[in-house]
Design a protein around this motif. Structure first.
Motif, PDB file in Angstrom:
ATOM      1  N   ASN A   4      -9.342   0.709   0.696  1.00 36.15           N
ATOM      2  CA  ASN A   4      -9.906  -0.466   0.031  1.00 36.15           C
ATOM      3  C   ASN A   4      -9.724  -0.408  -1.480  1.00 36.15           C
ATOM      4  O   ASN A   4      -9.543  -1.450  -2.124  1.00 36.15           O
ATOM      5  CB  ASN A   4     -11.384  -0.600   0.393  1.00 36.15           C
ATOM      6  CG  ASN A   4     -11.587  -1.134   1.798  1.00 36.15           C
ATOM      7  OD1 ASN A   4     -10.894  -2.042   2.232  1.00 36.15           O
ATOM      8  ND2 ASN A   4     -12.529  -0.554   2.523  1.00 36.15           N
ATOM      9  N   TRP A   5      -9.762   0.793  -2.066  1.00 33.63           N
ATOM     10  CA  TRP A   5      -9.478   0.898  -3.498  1.00 33.63           C
ATOM     11  C   TRP A   5      -8.017   0.560  -3.784  1.00 33.63           C
ATOM     12  O   TRP A   5      -7.688  -0.045  -4.807  1.00 33.63           O
ATOM     13  CB  TRP A   5      -9.815   2.294  -4.009  1.00 33.63           C
ATOM     14  CG  TRP A   5     -11.231   2.423  -4.479  1.00 33.63           C
ATOM     15  CD1 TRP A   5     -12.268   3.037  -3.846  1.00 33.63           C
ATOM     16  CD2 TRP A   5     -11.780   1.912  -5.709  1.00 33.63           C
ATOM     17  NE1 TRP A   5     -13.430   2.936  -4.592  1.00 33.63           N
ATOM     18  CE2 TRP A   5     -13.155   2.257  -5.731  1.00 33.63           C
ATOM     19  CE3 TRP A   5     -11.254   1.203  -6.777  1.00 33.63           C
ATOM     20  CZ2 TRP A   5     -13.996   1.921  -6.794  1.00 33.63           C
ATOM     21  CZ3 TRP A   5     -12.088   0.859  -7.839  1.00 33.63           C
ATOM     22  CH2 TRP A   5     -13.435   1.212  -7.835  1.00 33.63           C
ATOM     23  N   MET A   6      -7.114   0.941  -2.877  1.00 34.60           N
ATOM     24  CA  MET A   6      -5.714   0.555  -3.036  1.00 34.60           C
ATOM     25  C   MET A   6      -5.554  -0.954  -2.900  1.00 34.60           C
ATOM     26  O   MET A   6      -4.747  -1.571  -3.617  1.00 34.60           O
ATOM     27  CB  MET A   6      -4.860   1.277  -1.992  1.00 34.60           C
ATOM     28  CG  MET A   6      -4.751   2.780  -2.191  1.00 34.60           C
ATOM     29  SD  MET A   6      -3.855   3.598  -0.846  1.00 34.60           S
ATOM     30  CE  MET A   6      -2.212   2.896  -1.073  1.00 34.60           C
ATOM     31  N   LEU A   7      -6.310  -1.560  -1.993  1.00 35.48           N
ATOM     32  CA  LEU A   7      -6.273  -3.014  -1.831  1.00 35.48           C
ATOM     33  C   LEU A   7      -6.685  -3.711  -3.124  1.00 35.48           C
ATOM     34  O   LEU A   7      -6.039  -4.672  -3.564  1.00 35.48           O
ATOM     35  CB  LEU A   7      -7.185  -3.414  -0.672  1.00 35.48           C
ATOM     36  CG  LEU A   7      -7.234  -4.881  -0.242  1.00 35.48           C
ATOM     37  CD1 LEU A   7      -7.631  -4.979   1.235  1.00 35.48           C
ATOM     38  CD2 LEU A   7      -8.231  -5.688  -1.070  1.00 35.48           C
ATOM     39  N   ILE A   8      -7.747  -3.227  -3.755  1.00 35.19           N
ATOM     40  CA  ILE A   8      -8.197  -3.818  -5.021  1.00 35.19           C
ATOM     41  C   ILE A   8      -7.148  -3.631  -6.101  1.00 35.19           C
ATOM     42  O   ILE A   8      -6.925  -4.522  -6.934  1.00 35.19           O
ATOM     43  CB  ILE A   8      -9.546  -3.205  -5.436  1.00 35.19           C
ATOM     44  CG1 ILE A   8     -10.635  -3.599  -4.445  1.00 35.19           C
ATOM     45  CG2 ILE A   8      -9.937  -3.655  -6.855  1.00 35.19           C
ATOM     46  CD1 ILE A   8     -10.873  -5.093  -4.329  1.00 35.19           C
ATOM     47  N   ALA A   9      -6.480  -2.463  -6.113  1.00 39.11           N
ATOM     48  CA  ALA A   9      -5.424  -2.235  -7.097  1.00 39.11           C
ATOM     49  C   ALA A   9      -4.294  -3.252  -6.947  1.00 39.11           C
ATOM     50  O   ALA A   9      -3.748  -3.750  -7.942  1.00 39.11           O
ATOM     51  CB  ALA A   9      -4.885  -0.815  -6.969  1.00 39.11           C
ATOM     52  N   LEU A  10      -3.935  -3.591  -5.708  1.00 41.61           N
ATOM     53  CA  LEU A  10      -2.902  -4.591  -5.485  1.00 41.61           C
ATOM     54  C   LEU A  10      -3.343  -5.963  -5.996  1.00 41.61           C
ATOM     55  O   LEU A  10      -2.552  -6.697  -6.615  1.00 41.61           O
ATOM     56  CB  LEU A  10      -2.563  -4.672  -3.994  1.00 41.61           C
ATOM     57  CG  LEU A  10      -1.825  -3.463  -3.400  1.00 41.61           C
ATOM     58  CD1 LEU A  10      -1.701  -3.622  -1.877  1.00 41.61           C
ATOM     59  CD2 LEU A  10      -0.447  -3.309  -4.020  1.00 41.61           C
ATOM     60  N   LEU A  11      -4.596  -6.318  -5.749  1.00 42.32           N
ATOM     61  CA  LEU A  11      -5.105  -7.594  -6.268  1.00 42.32           C
ATOM     62  C   LEU A  11      -5.126  -7.604  -7.795  1.00 42.32           C
ATOM     63  O   LEU A  11      -4.802  -8.624  -8.422  1.00 42.32           O
ATOM     64  CB  LEU A  11      -6.510  -7.860  -5.721  1.00 42.32           C
ATOM     65  CG  LEU A  11      -6.610  -8.283  -4.253  1.00 42.32           C
ATOM     66  CD1 LEU A  11      -8.066  -8.433  -3.834  1.00 42.32           C
ATOM     67  CD2 LEU A  11      -5.845  -9.576  -3.999  1.00 42.32           C
ATOM     68  N   VAL A  12      -5.515  -6.485  -8.390  1.00 41.08           N
ATOM     69  CA  VAL A  12      -5.526  -6.374  -9.853  1.00 41.08           C
ATOM     70  C   VAL A  12      -4.109  -6.534 -10.398  1.00 41.08           C
ATOM     71  O   VAL A  12      -3.882  -7.243 -11.395  1.00 41.08           O
ATOM     72  CB  VAL A  12      -6.137  -5.029 -10.283  1.00 41.08           C
ATOM     73  CG1 VAL A  12      -5.844  -4.740 -11.751  1.00 41.08           C
ATOM     74  CG2 VAL A  12      -7.642  -5.031 -10.050  1.00 41.08           C
TER      75      VAL A  12
END
Length: 449
Positions: free
Chosen positions: A416-424
């Motif tokens: 989920n932290w990687m998912l947020i990084a992609l959105l960022v």
């Protein structure tokens, strides 16, 4: 404008950490009427991690959405507080220290993704590679030597002394594949065939992708006994297919296929049937007292939410230890007991804001792949929250998914932290002005000084 935006983001980040620390102090006061002795350690640990994430974001994605990181920090921090509170009851497996360590690794993965992935559009060239990787990760738990069945589901692999849930990372790879594939094929998939009532059905020859995805989801449901991942992946594909084609008929076909497959699997496979029996007849004495696959956990969670009422018992004053795995699968119910319906609504609002910021990124993205990828990542977050909340509140059958950023566990937190990084990364690309505008802004600031 960038400096002002980053200053506001830092202030919101500090405010999120302060809320978490206030909740942490409330737990100590609720349990034994004194501030917890480890409050400074946890506070400095969480604050230091989020400051590091902020510095990486400010350096490598300065134009990114300023709300995403503070919102995720708040949810992740409240999860740490609840795990610490449950740990104080002596429940085996609950460890706030371990969760803080996994959070640190999540921030590392967040930072590494931003540093390495300088242009997310490069992922479009890896469309089919991402698809193969995603399918490979889904298959790993079925391998004889490393795959392990735990709590009735075969979704874990053990290598050495470590255990990983590869399905959490598979969802990221498959969303990348879905986005790349649908961008390339959306014109074909949008073609209409026969008209039934008021719906234009797709052509029969175009049903292949949906049937393949449906088959994979049913295979996950049957082979790994994992209703959550099956529903998550198929629902995400149908949602992205609708976004790409604007055809309501795809949604109708997807819903009918999944319901039909689930009913068929329930009649053929006993573990699927047990899931539906527990959902429909949770209050049955036979099911409640069943040693394996019973509804004791589900009913205890419902009792927990009910005892919290509107405002809750207060942090540290409930009995989350009465619900098995309250620190992972049923952390939402534990929050409902101590923070009440008001706290649950506030928590769901924070999740809604995270999803809204992701969808906003999809709207302002400049290319079709970015739009679909941002929409898919946002939807999979919302869909996962719906599935876990619907399961623990008996709205839908209970699944094995965990609450994003809150439940104990490393694999989901890292993914989920990687998912947020992609959105960022995508929001930075979407919001970044043309180079000439950046130069003009810099010149204006110099002249003002």
């Amino acid at each position: 404008m960038t400096a002002k935006r980053r200053g506001a983001q830092l202030a919101m980040l500090a405010f999120a950490v302060l809320i978490v620390m206030a909740a942490y102090a409330s737990v100590g006061l609720g349990i034994d009427k004194k501030i917890p002795s480890g409050m400074l350690t946890y506070g400095l640990g969480l604050g230091g991690l989020m400051l590091a994430a902020y510095l990486v974001l400010a350096k490598f994605a300065p134009w990114a959405d300023p709300l995403l990181l503070p919102l995720v920090t708040l949810v992740n921090g409240l999860g740490l507080v609840m795990i610490y509170r449950i740990e104080q009851t002596g429940m085996p497996g609950a460890s706030a220290t371990n969760q803080l360590m996994w959070t640190a690794l999540g921030v590392v993965m967040f930072s590494a993704t931003l540093i390495v992935l300088k242009d997310h559009r490069a992922l479009q060239r890896l469309t089919y590679t991402a698809g193969f990787v995603g399918l490979g990760l889904l298959v790993l738990p079925l391998l004889p030597l490393i795959g392990t069945e735990l709590n009735g589901s075969r979704i874990w692999i053990h290598i050495g002394g470590f255990s990983i849930q590869p399905g959490e990372f598979a969802k990221l790879a498959l969303v990348v594949f879905f986005a790349g594939y649908l961008v390339a094929k959306r014109d074909v998939l949008a073609l209409a065939g026969r008209r039934l009532l008021f719906i234009d059905l797709p052509r029969a020859r175009d049903l292949g992708p949906v049937l393949i995805t449906w088959g994979v989801s049913i295979a996950v449901l049957v082979g790994e006994k994992d209703l959550g991942t099956s529903l998550l992946l198929f629902g995400t594909f149908i949602a992205m297919l609708y976004i790409a084609t604007q055809r309501t008929s795809w949604v109708l076909i997807g819903v009918l296929l999944f319901i039909g497959g689930a009913i068929l699997a329930g009649q053929v496979f006993s573990h699927v049937e047990a899931r539906f029996d527990g959902w429909l007849h949770a209050e049955s004495n036979d099911l409640y007292n069943r040693e394996l696959g019973g509804t004791y956990q589900l009913m205890q969670g419902l009792f927990s939410i009910g005892s919290g009422g509107i405002l809750g018992t207060g942090l540290g004053k409930g009995h989350p230890d009465l619900t098995p795995f309250a620190f992972s699968d049923f952390i939402f119910d534990a929050i409902g007991e101590e923070l009440g319906l008001t706290g649950l609504m506030a928590l769901l609002m924070v999740y809604a804001l995270i999803v809204q910021r992701g969808l906003r990124t999809a709207l302002v993205a400049r290319d079709p792949f970015s739009k679909l990828l941002a929409a898919g990542l946002s939807f999979i977050t919302a869909w996962q929250v719906f599935i876990i909340v619907g399961g623990v509140t008996r709205l839908i059958p209970l699944t094995g998914l965990v609450t994003p950023f809150m439940s104990a566990g490393g694999s989901a937190l890292l993914a989920n932290w990687m998912l947020i990084a992609l959105l960022v990364r995508m929001s930075d690309a979407a919001r970044r002005p043309p180079p000439q505008a950046i130069q003009d802004e810099g010149l204006t600031q110099v002249m003002q000084r």
